[in-house]
Design a protein around this motif. Sequence first.
Motif, PDB file in Angstrom:
ATOM      1  N   UNK A 186      79.258  37.129  81.699  1.00 19.18           N
ATOM      2  CA  UNK A 186      78.493  35.986  82.196  1.00 19.18           C
ATOM      3  C   UNK A 186      77.159  36.447  82.762  1.00 19.18           C
ATOM      4  N   UNK A 187      77.234  37.516  83.553  1.00 20.61           N
ATOM      5  CA  UNK A 187      76.026  38.035  84.197  1.00 20.61           C
ATOM      6  C   UNK A 187      75.000  38.437  83.128  1.00 20.61           C
ATOM      7  N   UNK A 188      75.477  39.177  82.115  1.00 24.80           N
ATOM      8  CA  UNK A 188      74.579  39.655  81.060  1.00 24.80           C
ATOM      9  C   UNK A 188      73.968  38.479  80.295  1.00 24.80           C
ATOM     10  N   UNK A 189      74.801  37.470  80.065  1.00 27.44           N
ATOM     11  CA  UNK A 189      74.298  36.289  79.337  1.00 27.44           C
ATOM     12  C   UNK A 189      73.210  35.585  80.135  1.00 27.44           C
ATOM     13  N   UNK A 190      73.468  35.411  81.426  1.00 24.28           N
ATOM     14  CA  UNK A 190      72.507  34.719  82.286  1.00 24.28           C
ATOM     15  C   UNK A 190      71.197  35.505  82.373  1.00 24.28           C
ATOM     16  N   UNK A 191      71.353  36.843  82.454  1.00 25.29           N
ATOM     17  CA  UNK A 191      70.168  37.694  82.556  1.00 25.29           C
ATOM     18  C   UNK A 191      69.349  37.617  81.261  1.00 25.29           C
ATOM     19  N   UNK A 192      70.070  37.661  80.130  1.00 22.22           N
ATOM     20  CA  UNK A 192      69.406  37.589  78.822  1.00 22.22           C
ATOM     21  C   UNK A 192      68.671  36.251  78.678  1.00 22.22           C
ATOM     22  N   UNK A 193      69.340  35.177  79.108  1.00 24.36           N
ATOM     23  CA  UNK A 193      68.710  33.849  79.031  1.00 24.36           C
ATOM     24  C   UNK A 193      67.406  33.836  79.800  1.00 24.36           C
ATOM     25  N   UNK A 194      67.444  34.477  80.951  1.00 23.37           N
ATOM     26  CA  UNK A 194      66.240  34.501  81.781  1.00 23.37           C
ATOM     27  C   UNK A 194      65.112  35.242  81.056  1.00 23.37           C
ATOM     28  N   UNK A 195      65.478  36.367  80.438  1.00 23.14           N
ATOM     29  CA  UNK A 195      64.463  37.142  79.709  1.00 23.14           C
ATOM     30  C   UNK A 195      63.895  36.330  78.542  1.00 23.14           C
ATOM     31  N   UNK A 196      64.798  35.560  77.897  1.00 26.55           N
ATOM     32  CA  UNK A 196      64.352  34.716  76.790  1.00 26.55           C
ATOM     33  C   UNK A 196      63.344  33.694  77.311  1.00 26.55           C
ATOM     34  N   UNK A 230      61.450  34.105  79.718  1.00 26.86           N
ATOM     35  CA  UNK A 230      60.200  34.804  80.015  1.00 26.86           C
ATOM     36  C   UNK A 230      59.432  35.181  78.738  1.00 26.86           C
ATOM     37  N   UNK A 231      60.024  34.908  77.555  1.00 21.39           N
ATOM     38  CA  UNK A 231      59.304  35.097  76.293  1.00 21.39           C
ATOM     39  C   UNK A 231      59.824  36.193  75.407  1.00 21.39           C
ATOM     40  N   UNK A 232      60.952  36.822  75.775  1.00 21.16           N
ATOM     41  CA  UNK A 232      61.496  37.878  74.906  1.00 21.16           C
ATOM     42  C   UNK A 232      62.270  37.252  73.746  1.00 21.16           C
ATOM     43  N   UNK A 233      62.421  38.023  72.690  1.00 21.33           N
ATOM     44  CA  UNK A 233      63.265  37.554  71.589  1.00 21.33           C
ATOM     45  C   UNK A 233      64.725  37.706  72.035  1.00 21.33           C
ATOM     46  N   UNK A 234      65.636  36.989  71.401  1.00 22.13           N
ATOM     47  CA  UNK A 234      67.045  36.998  71.808  1.00 22.13           C
ATOM     48  C   UNK A 234      67.619  38.412  71.807  1.00 22.13           C
ATOM     49  N   UNK A 235      67.357  39.139  70.730  1.00 21.23           N
ATOM     50  CA  UNK A 235      67.905  40.497  70.597  1.00 21.23           C
ATOM     51  C   UNK A 235      67.356  41.429  71.693  1.00 21.23           C
TER      52      UNK A 235
END
Lengths: 280, 99
Positions: free
Chosen positions: A16-26, A28-33
């Motif tokens: 969950x934590x990793x997913x939430x963090x990734x969503x935040x990065x997305x 901020x403009x990062x690609x999903x991968x």
Amino acid sequence: VGQRRAESVFDEEVTTHLEMLAEEYVREGMSAQEAVRAARRQFGNTTLLKQRQRESRTTMFFGVRQLLKTPVFTIVCVLTLALGVGANTAVFSVMHAVLIKMLPVEDASHVFYVHTTDYPAGASQTGDSNTSFSYPVYRALREQAGLQEVMTFIPLSTSGKAPARVGTVPEEAAGDMVSGNYFRGLGVGTELGRGFVEKDEDDHTPVVVISANFWATHYARSRTCSERRSISSRFRSPSWALPRGDSKAPKESCRWTSGFPCRAGPSSMRGGIRQRMACI
Amino acid sequence: MILKTLQALGPLHGFGIARRIEQLSEDVLTLNEGTVYTSLLRLQQKSWIASEWGVSENNRRARFYRVTKRGLKQLVGETENWERIAAVIGRVLALEAKA
């Protein structure tokens, strides 16, 4: 089972934590991968983390688990400890009472039981033959120089208790009939009134000394009450002589009566009523 | 820090705690966020925090942590201790500067 459940809970939490963090990065403009990779980097080594968590839990429950795994050993250990502690406490309590704790009297180290040996068979009729003496023997002993403080006591009955009545309620109370020098000999004072004196013994005065406890429970520590009481169906006036404070009063005995030897008078003497003696 | 965050913001999941500490530290503390969970487990073992499952703001099942009474007591003690030590160190450093 608990360990596995804890690990799966932690896995879920990490995911969950990793997913939430990734969503935040997305956001901020990062690609999903890229976001997933960045999240992993930021989160740190999950394997190491899991290992640490496992160790932490293992340390905590290791002892408990080991004990639960071998219930017989655990029970034996617990019982051994419990019995050991209990037995030690019991032995110490007895030793404390017998060897260390002194009688609550003035000079406890100088109080002795007077014993006799080779008592003629059948000569004793009451009490323990080796600590009981006839009244004439007692009187004779007291005539000896240095033995003036030999004192005696006789239990009110074989059980040490006698019927007593304060007011209208009959009950049972423990006590002894004692010699006139009993309180003086023990060096125990009284809270109120007086202890027994020689004259009480000589006159067979029917007076009683009650314990501080009895005073509190039956007379509400009244300092003026003059209610008469009955012990063994004989009326006695309380002389209101009470041991000074609870610590000085022998706790076992509820009261002492004098008028000694009221029932062990000259006629009873011939019957062989004997006194137990203590000597200071 | 975790205790104080939970006390200030109420029940929070691990991600929220990590975010909050990161924000407050203003990049002075750069920790891997995973280490928060080690601290959370330790705090839980000491009964300073408790956790229960709940739903996060973006509808995810997440474990929410909250401070317990014991945790609050500990927080007060730790805060006082920190302030005392910080004050002493502050005084010592000030002395050196004057000298």
